[in-house]
Each structure stands twice: as structure tokens, then as C-alpha cells.
Design a protein around this motif. Structure first.
Motif, PDB file in Angstrom:
ATOM      1  N   GLY A 154      18.423  41.227 -21.515  1.00 31.46           N
ATOM      2  CA  GLY A 154      18.530  42.228 -20.459  1.00 31.46           C
ATOM      3  C   GLY A 154      19.965  42.543 -20.108  1.00 31.46           C
ATOM      4  N   PRO A 155      20.179  43.416 -19.094  1.00 33.60           N
ATOM      5  CA  PRO A 155      21.536  43.741 -18.672  1.00 33.60           C
ATOM      6  C   PRO A 155      22.194  42.612 -17.889  1.00 33.60           C
ATOM      7  CG  PRO A 155      19.943  44.805 -17.227  1.00 33.60           C
ATOM      8  CD  PRO A 155      19.156  44.152 -18.325  1.00 33.60           C
ATOM      9  N   VAL A 156      23.515  42.510 -18.038  1.00 33.95           N
ATOM     10  CA  VAL A 156      24.330  41.591 -17.233  1.00 33.95           C
ATOM     11  C   VAL A 156      25.178  42.462 -16.325  1.00 33.95           C
ATOM     12  CG1 VAL A 156      26.071  39.770 -17.243  1.00 33.95           C
ATOM     13  CG2 VAL A 156      24.368  39.872 -19.072  1.00 33.95           C
ATOM     14  N   VAL A 157      24.785  42.548 -15.078  1.00 34.19           N
ATOM     15  CA  VAL A 157      25.413  43.468 -14.125  1.00 34.19           C
ATOM     16  C   VAL A 157      26.623  42.793 -13.488  1.00 34.19           C
ATOM     17  CG1 VAL A 157      25.067  44.728 -11.970  1.00 34.19           C
ATOM     18  CG2 VAL A 157      23.247  44.673 -13.694  1.00 34.19           C
ATOM     19  N   CYS A 158      27.757  43.486 -13.495  1.00 41.20           N
ATOM     20  CA  CYS A 158      28.978  42.939 -12.887  1.00 41.20           C
ATOM     21  C   CYS A 158      29.954  44.080 -12.652  1.00 41.20           C
ATOM     22  CB  CYS A 158      29.615  41.878 -13.794  1.00 41.20           C
ATOM     23  SG  CYS A 158      30.137  42.487 -15.409  1.00 41.20           S
ATOM     24  N   SER A 159      31.060  43.781 -11.994  1.00 36.36           N
ATOM     25  CA  SER A 159      32.102  44.781 -11.777  1.00 36.36           C
ATOM     26  C   SER A 159      32.876  45.016 -13.070  1.00 36.36           C
ATOM     27  CB  SER A 159      33.062  44.312 -10.677  1.00 36.36           C
ATOM     28  OG  SER A 159      33.877  43.261 -11.165  1.00 36.36           O
ATOM     29  N   PRO A 160      33.567  46.163 -13.190  1.00 36.32           N
ATOM     30  CA  PRO A 160      34.326  46.439 -14.419  1.00 36.32           C
ATOM     31  C   PRO A 160      35.397  45.393 -14.727  1.00 36.32           C
ATOM     32  CG  PRO A 160      33.993  48.461 -13.183  1.00 36.32           C
ATOM     33  CD  PRO A 160      33.518  47.336 -12.301  1.00 36.32           C
ATOM     34  N   ASN A 161      36.126  44.925 -13.724  1.00 35.11           N
ATOM     35  CA  ASN A 161      37.168  43.927 -13.993  1.00 35.11           C
ATOM     36  C   ASN A 161      36.562  42.565 -14.340  1.00 35.11           C
ATOM     37  OD1 ASN A 161      39.590  45.403 -13.784  1.00 35.11           O
ATOM     38  ND2 ASN A 161      39.423  45.439 -11.551  1.00 35.11           N
ATOM     39  N   THR A 162      35.386  42.261 -13.798  1.00 38.73           N
ATOM     40  CA  THR A 162      34.696  41.043 -14.232  1.00 38.73           C
ATOM     41  C   THR A 162      34.301  41.151 -15.694  1.00 38.73           C
ATOM     42  OG1 THR A 162      33.879  40.414 -12.040  1.00 38.73           O
ATOM     43  CG2 THR A 162      32.585  39.679 -13.933  1.00 38.73           C
ATOM     44  N   ALA A 163      33.861  42.320 -16.116  1.00 35.77           N
ATOM     45  CA  ALA A 163      33.502  42.513 -17.524  1.00 35.77           C
ATOM     46  C   ALA A 163      34.701  42.251 -18.435  1.00 35.77           C
ATOM     47  CB  ALA A 163      32.969  43.928 -17.741  1.00 35.77           C
ATOM     48  N   ALA A 164      35.875  42.769 -18.043  1.00 35.72           N
ATOM     49  CA  ALA A 164      37.074  42.593 -18.863  1.00 35.72           C
ATOM     50  C   ALA A 164      37.475  41.121 -18.950  1.00 35.72           C
ATOM     51  CB  ALA A 164      38.218  43.428 -18.299  1.00 35.72           C
ATOM     52  N   LEU A 165      37.426  40.421 -17.822  1.00 35.53           N
ATOM     53  CA  LEU A 165      37.835  39.017 -17.810  1.00 35.53           C
ATOM     54  C   LEU A 165      36.782  38.113 -18.450  1.00 35.53           C
ATOM     55  CD1 LEU A 165      39.393  38.841 -14.230  1.00 35.53           C
ATOM     56  CD2 LEU A 165      40.623  38.654 -16.406  1.00 35.53           C
ATOM     57  N   ALA A 166      35.508  38.452 -18.283  1.00 35.84           N
ATOM     58  CA  ALA A 166      34.443  37.628 -18.852  1.00 35.84           C
ATOM     59  C   ALA A 166      34.546  37.568 -20.372  1.00 35.84           C
ATOM     60  CB  ALA A 166      33.067  38.152 -18.437  1.00 35.84           C
ATOM     61  N   GLU A 167      34.921  38.669 -21.002  1.00 36.09           N
ATOM     62  CA  GLU A 167      35.052  38.639 -22.451  1.00 36.09           C
ATOM     63  C   GLU A 167      36.130  37.643 -22.870  1.00 36.09           C
ATOM     64  OE1 GLU A 167      35.426  41.473 -26.377  1.00 36.09           O
ATOM     65  OE2 GLU A 167      35.594  42.391 -24.394  1.00 36.09           O
ATOM     66  N   LEU A 168      37.253  37.623 -22.165  1.00 34.88           N
ATOM     67  CA  LEU A 168      38.311  36.661 -22.473  1.00 34.88           C
ATOM     68  C   LEU A 168      37.815  35.232 -22.284  1.00 34.88           C
ATOM     69  CD1 LEU A 168      41.351  38.321 -20.637  1.00 34.88           C
ATOM     70  CD2 LEU A 168      40.663  38.594 -23.028  1.00 34.88           C
ATOM     71  N   ILE A 169      37.164  34.979 -21.162  1.00 34.75           N
ATOM     72  CA  ILE A 169      36.697  33.635 -20.825  1.00 34.75           C
ATOM     73  C   ILE A 169      35.675  33.143 -21.850  1.00 34.75           C
ATOM     74  CG2 ILE A 169      35.325  32.325 -19.146  1.00 34.75           C
ATOM     75  CD1 ILE A 169      38.056  32.710 -18.084  1.00 34.75           C
TER      76      ILE A 169
END
Length: 470
Positions: free
Chosen positions: A90-105
Motif C-alpha cells: 500500500g501507500p506510505v504517506v509522509c511529508s515530501p522532506n520525510t520522503a527525501a530523507l527516508a530514502e537516504l536512511i
């Protein structure tokens, strides 16, 4: 003939993590037509906690409709690729900056998990034959395909008859607290990790506003940050260590804590407390990548940043005041260097990453200082240092601790007890407030203060406990 519609049952909340510990946040919210997770984090710290990451969840991940992600720290997002590997789509809903940082993490986490499995297979210390990582780069690729950035404050419906709104939480870039309206009309809010009004780069958390049920972090539920004293102790320790020819090592979370520490070091340089000639190294590829995300957010005038936070753009990746260490070879040369300097390196709790090698090199020398600038969970090397350990185990052996150790919790990006209470004041009382994401003492003390000061019903839940949302 009158048709009698079945009555909508109340929502059900299950605590799958973040209970009795500051890691592994996972909260399952179920209604008649939707099943969602609020956060999906890894357990970290003591071995017993880490073993929980390998135990199957008491649900079929394929039956989860959506994940609502408050922010990108590993203890809130780090289990996502495993959830996807086990069937979630399913979708993982988050803010745009969380999306950017989550990929790094998540990509960094997959890399470290692969290294850990390879090391276990090489030296035979795992009970698994062969040892396999919890998830892989391919699992992260599939996870990133599910990330669904949404605008903060904008209502979205990630699952049937459930409306979600995100609100700025001021903890790290992109962090939010979550408000859910369920199909029966009842509401649930989760604070995620609540930030501080005095964060040097981020605006304060948006006001709470009320909900029927509140999940409230309690990391510092029994403490108060003394910012002036913390900054003074930090400055004195750095100055004294450099003057005696030592090195200052700062284990720092790669996301946000590094930015705050660099901001403080820049202030010390501008005030003359630190000589301009003393090098400050950032030895963490993840921290350097996160700095770039912060720099882009600053250039885009992200609404969650303070108007005067333009220093992010000036300091990020600038080889003048701060020297980035990117390659492993450069990191090794830095470890072999004997020049007085400041090293900022991840991870913040010293559970892994390059900082562990720096600790191995620097702890035996009494001229050096290790500064712990964030919360140190039980079972981590950082906590052992704060508690006065005289030896520290790493890489299969023990290292003597002769360096000075300074604990500066005032640099934490978590609200303290007074700041949490201030965030709650003026809001309608929830039916129940559940104290999560905290060790037992912190949660218990905050529960008592909420009861005494606000008169609210506050509860410290148990792992896997199930309660109604009403």
C-alpha cells in the motif's frame, strides 16, 4: 421495509513497538474497512530489542492498507523494507522532506545490514547459517516505489473512510505529528517525535488541537533541558580538549543532530571560542547526504524552517569551515591523524557506522573527549559511556575508556517534559493519552505529570496491548 444498517464498530489500536523503549515505533489502527500502521520502525539497542526485528509481526503485511510515517529516523521508518518484503504493497504517506530523507536512511540501513551479515558469515558469530540481512537494496527499491508524499495540512484518504492530516512537528526536517479521523468519526493523533520550540533551524511544533486518543512520546518525560548550561558545557569541553592537544569526538545522528551540532560549532567559531584554524570533520556519508537535503530545503524556503535558518545553505558541504570525509580511505587517514580537531560522526548512539572506529582509536587517550549530544537508549555504547563504563566492547574485544565523556542532552531534538506539557495545554482532553516511545521511568513520570497538571487520563501501555479508539 426499513433497512437497518449495521453499526460501525469503534477503531482498534494495537501497540506493536515503541512501548517501554525509544525504538521500534509501530502502532496498528484498524477499523471495519481499513488497517493502517502509524510508523514502522526498527528496534535498536540491547540484543533482546534487536531480536524483535526478526520476529514476525502478529499480522499479515499484505492486509495492511497504508502506513503513515511521521518522520525519517530509523526507529520510525527502518522496518518498512521488511514489511514490503513480507507482502505490504500500500501507500506510505509522509511529508515530501520525510520522503527525501527516508530514502537516504533506508539505503544506508540496507548497506549496514548487508555488512553485518557478511561479517557474521566471515567470522561465524551468527546462529544463522548463513546469516541473511533483514532486508536488501532491492527491498528498499520496492519501498521507495510506495512512498506517497503529501502536503502538510492537506487531508488525504490513504485507506477507505479514513482521513489523515499531517502537521509540522519541529523534530527534524519533514517531521510531522499525525491526526486521523476514522470511519466512525472518532479521532486519533500521534505526536511522532515532538520537536523543541528552541530548535535553531526548525519552527516550533504546530499546536496539538485535540483528539479522542493521543499517542504521545515520552523520551524525555522525566527530564528538563537546560539549554544555556548545555551550550556552556559544550563550549568549555571543546575548548579545553583542543587546548590540551586532544580530539573531540561527537557521535551524532546523521539527520538533524549533525546540522544542529554544526550550527553550534559555527557559533563558537564566530564568537572566538574555537580557533578558526582547528579543523572540524564530518565523517559520515549519510550525514553529508542529509546536509544536502537540508541545504535544498533552505534554498526552497521550506515553510518548516525558521526564516533566519539560511546558515544551512552556507555551511552544508562547505570545505571552508567544515571538512567532509566521504571515502573510507579518507576516514582511515583521519583516524590515524594526531592533530587536534573536532570529528562529528554517525551513529548517534554509537551502535554502528564510522563513529565506532573513532571510539576504538580515541577512547584510550585521556586527552580526548567524547560528547554525547542526544538521547542514548539502554543497551547502546553511548548509554554505556554516559553511565560511566570504564571499558567498551567493540569488534570482538574491549577498549579502555580513559577519554573524558560529556553528556549534553540539551542538544536533543526531542521536547522535554515541560515542552511536552506546553504543547498539550489549551487543547481539549483526549479520552485517553498513551505514553509511548520512552523508557519506563520517563513514561511513568510523564504520566504522573499529565495527571497532576492537566487532569487527563494517561496510560503507559504494554507491548501488543489492544485498546479501543473512542
Amino acid at each position: 421495509m426499513t433497512t437497518i444498517r449495521p453499526r460501525t464498530r469503534p477503531g482498534l489500536l494495537t501497540f506493536l513497538g515503541g512501548v517501554g523503549t525509544v525504538t521500534g515505533s509501530k502502532f496498528l489502527v484498524e477499523t471495519d474497512h481499513a488497517r493502517m500502521l502509524v510508523d514502522c520502525g526498527l528496534f535498536q539497542g540491547a540484543a533482546e530489542l534487536r531480536r524483535r526485528n526478526r520476529r514476525p509481526l502478529p499480522l499479515d503485511p499484505a492486509d495492511v492498507d497504508a502506513v503513515i510515517l511521521t518522520h525519517a529516523h530509523l526507529d520510525h521508518c527502518g522496518y518498512l523494507p521488511r514489511l514490503v518484503r513480507d507482502g505490504f504493497g500500500g501507500p506510505v504517506v509522509c511529508s515530501p522532506n520525510t520522503a527525501a530523507l527516508a530514502e537516504l536512511i533506508l539505503r544506508d540501513s540496507a548497506h549496514l545490514l548487508r555488512e553485518e551479515a557478511d561479517h557474521a558469515n566471515r567470522y561465524g558469530w551468527s546462529k544463522h547459517r548463513p546469516a541473511e540481512p533483514l532486508y536488501t537494496d532491492e527491498d528498499v527499491d520496492r519501498t521507495m516505489g510506495l512512498i506517497t508524499p503529501v502536503r502538510v495540512g492537506e487531508p488525504v484518504e490513504p485507506a477507505k473512510d479514513t482521513v489523515v492530516r499531517l502537521h509540522h512537528a519541529g523534530h527534524i526536517l519533514g517531521s510531522t505529528w499525525v491526526h486521523l479521523t476514522l470511519e466512525d468519526g472518532h479521532t486519533l493523533a500521534s505526536s511522532g517525535d515532538l520537536g523543541r520550540p528552541v530548535h535553531p533551524l526548525l519552527k516550533p511544533p504546530e499546536p496539538f488541537g485535540g483528539a479522542d486518543v493521543l499517542l504521545l512520546e515520552s523520551t524525555y518525560g522525566n527530564r528538563r533541558h537546560d539549554d544555556a548550561a548545555a551550550r556552556a558545557r559544550f563550549a568549555d569541553a571543546v575548548g579545553y580538549t583542543l587546548a590540551r592537544g586532544g580530539t573531540v569526538l561527537i557521535p551524532s545522528f546523521a539527520v538533524d543532530r549533525t546540522e544542529v551540532v554544526l550550527h553550534e560549532l559555527a557559533e563558537l567559531r564566530r564568537s572566538g571560542r574555537i580557533p578558526q584554524t582547528v579543523p572540524v570533520f564530518v565523517d559520515s556519508p549519510l550525514a553529508l547526504a542529509a546536509l544536502e537535503v537540508y541545504r535544498r530545503a533552505s534554498e526552497a524556503h521550506a515553510p518548516e524552517l525558521r526564516p533566519d535558518a539560511g546558515a544551512i545553505g552556507e555551511m552544508a558541504l562547505d570545505a571552508g569551515p567544515f571538512l567532509p570525509i566521504r571515502s573510507l580511505e579518507d576516514s582511515t587517514r583521519l583516524m590515524e591523524s594526531r592533530i587536534p580537531c573536532v570529528i562529528v560522526s554517525a551513529s548517534g548512539m554509537a551502535t554502528g557506522g564510522r563513529v565506532v572506529r573513532h571510539l576504538q582509536q580515541l577512547l584510550p587517550d585521556p586527552r580526548n573527549t567524547v560528547v554525547i549530544v542526544g538521547f542514548a537508549a539502554a543497551g547502546t555504547r553511548a548509554r554505556d559511556l554516559v553511565d560511566g563504563a570504564r571499558v567498551l566492547k567493540m569488534y570482538g574485544g574491549y577498549v579502555p575508556v580513559h577519554a573524558q565523556v560529556l553528556n549534553v542532552p540539551g542538544f536533543s531534538a526531542h521536547a522535554d517534559a515541560d515542552e511536552i506539557l506546553q504543547w498539550l495545554r489549551g487543547s481539549p482532553a483526549p479520552h485517553t493519552t498513551y505514553l509511548v516511545h520512552g523508557e519506563p521511568d520517563g513514561a511513568a513520570v510523564l504520566r504522573g505529570r499529565i495527571d497532576d497538571r492537566l487532569g487527563w487520563t494517561a496510560v503507559v501501555p504494554r507491548m501488543n496491548e489492544r485498546v479501543l479508539v473512542r
